[in-house]
Design an enzyme around this catalytic site. Structure first.
Site, short mmCIF file in Angstrom:
data_model
loop_
_atom_site.label_atom_id
_atom_site.label_comp_id
_atom_site.label_asym_id
_atom_site.label_seq_id
_atom_site.Cartn_x
_atom_site.Cartn_y
_atom_site.Cartn_z
N ASP A 103 0.83 -1.21 0.00
CA ASP A 103 0.00 0.00 0.00
C ASP A 103 0.86 1.26 0.00
O ASP A 103 2.03 1.24 0.39
CB ASP A 103 -0.98 0.00 1.17
CG ASP A 103 -0.29 -0.01 2.52
OD1 ASP A 103 0.66 -0.81 2.70
OD2 ASP A 103 -0.70 0.75 3.42
N GLU A 110 -0.05 -1.22 5.67
CA GLU A 110 1.02 -0.79 6.56
C GLU A 110 0.90 0.68 6.88
O GLU A 110 1.18 1.12 8.00
CB GLU A 110 2.38 -1.09 5.90
CG GLU A 110 3.59 -0.85 6.79
CD GLU A 110 4.13 0.58 6.75
OE1 GLU A 110 4.99 0.91 7.58
OE2 GLU A 110 3.70 1.37 5.88
#
Length: 384
Positions: A72, A134
């Site tokens: 991400d 994350e």
């Protein structure tokens, strides 16, 4: 096979902002691995809109090395990009795009290196891990960590490729993000003593956080391996009030603790709760018995501090060619892996000075250094 630049171009084309699904990228990586004869396992979130990927090559059994990165990226909204964020652009030896530094550059290098790991038998297993979410509190990787924790075949060492300019990093602070909701009682401001001013009580709480932060900054608590060398507390968001002539009944603020690995950030939250219950709530409820102060955790992850003499640190020094270890100010998933019994260190291409900014970039030189670093790892892991 594709090199790291070509693979990075593919990865950047996927908008994997944390609010979006990462499945298109994961499917692309899974297909690439399958083309090399490498099987992979997906660990989905409850909605099956996102997934972690875990793969391994080499001999069966426990031990070995895991190469880990998150898929991400942070949003581009409101940022003044001069280049398309989800299309790789090259200028003067730099590759631009969201996630080039943080941290699709490392993932691209790992994928490009796999044929080298497959050339000859390995004496140790090699694990590949790609996580989600994350950037919003190290949320997605936790399901992968739990599976590894329970597995008899978990790796011994994890190398996380967050951007460090390819410097060897052994630690970072932990983080606790909290929300506080203060509920008072509204009234006309001409009769202010008859109400419970939620903003004023929130201000007292924020002031108490400041006092806690001052104690944490005491020189006796410093760890000079970190910058700043002490745990910090800060309030980042606050909202409350309807109009100036109304005593506000509601106020909300968010605060965070960035804690040295030796400090427990939950102690800050516990101390603030105790202050609220002992000092503030009795005064508030003396005016209105329905007054309340509520705390809720937004996110947290542990700090990391791997010992310089550990096997993980020695391997990292071997790959980097020196023992000039350091720490970073930003957080990673490393503390979660470490808590699961997987010794973790950090090293990757690019710099966090470019991460999260418009026109994010990684240099071709940094990718080349990472390619060489992975080639040394492949050589170290081969059978003699």
């Amino acid at each position: 096979m594709l090199d790291s630049r070509a693979l990075l171009e593919k990865l950047i084309a996927f908008d994997t902002t944390s609010r979006e699904s990462n499945l298109a990228l994961i499917d692309c990586v899974r297909d690439y691995l399958a083309g090399l004869g490498i099987a992979s396992v997906l660990i989905f979130n409850d909605e099956r809109t996102k997934a972690n990927l875990h793969a391994r090559v080499g001999p069966p059994g426990p031990g070995g090395v895991m190469l880990s990165g998150h898929s991400d990226v942070v949003p581009v909204d409101g940022q003044a990009w001069t280049l398309p964020p989800f299309q790789l652009s090259e200028r003067e030896g730099r590759l631009y795009g969201r996630g080039t530094a943080d941290m699709k550059g490392f993932i691209a290098c790992v994928l490009a290196s796999l044929p080298r790991f497959l050339e000859q038998p390995l004496r140790l297993p090699l694990h590949i891990a790609i996580s989600y979410d994350e950037e919003v509190g190290c949320l997605g990787v936790r399901s992968l960590v739990e599976q590894l924790r329970a597995s008899p075949d978990r790796p011994a060492i994890c190398l996380i490729g967050e951007p460090t300019d390819m410097r060897p990093v052994l630690g970072h602070k932990g983080k606790l993000a909290m929300r506080c909701d203060v509920h008072g009682a509204a009234c006309h401001s001409a009769y202010a003593p008859l109400g419970v001013n939620a903003i004023e009580y929130a201000a007292r709480l924020i002031g108490q956080l400041g006092e806690i932060g001052q104690r944490l900054a005491d020189p006796d608590r410093h760890d000079e391996r970190f910058d700043p060398p002490y745990s910090t507390v800060q309030t980042g968001l606050i909202q409350g009030g309807r109009a100036l002539n109304i005593v506000p009944a509601e106020c909300r603020f968010d605060f965070e603790v960035r804690a040295l690995p030796a400090d427990d950030p939950q102690q800050v939250a516990s101390e603030l709760r105790a202050y609220a219950e002992a000092e503030l709530l009795p005064r508030m409820r003396a005016v209105d018995p329905h007054s309340a102060i509520h705390f809720s955790e937004l996110s947290s992850y542990p700090g990391l501090l791997t010992e310089p003499g550990s096997d993980a640190a020695r391997l990292l020094a071997l790959l980097c060619g020196h023992e000039d270890f350091s720490t970073v100010a930003f957080g990673t998933e490393g503390g979660l892996f470490d808590e699961a019994g997987i010794a973790t260190v950090i090293c990757g291409p690019g710099s966090m000075d470019q991460g999260h900014k418009p026109d994010e970039f990684v240099s071709l030189e940094q990718l080349a250094q990472c390619d060489a670093w992975l080639a040394r790892l492949a050589g170290w892991m081969r059978l003699a």
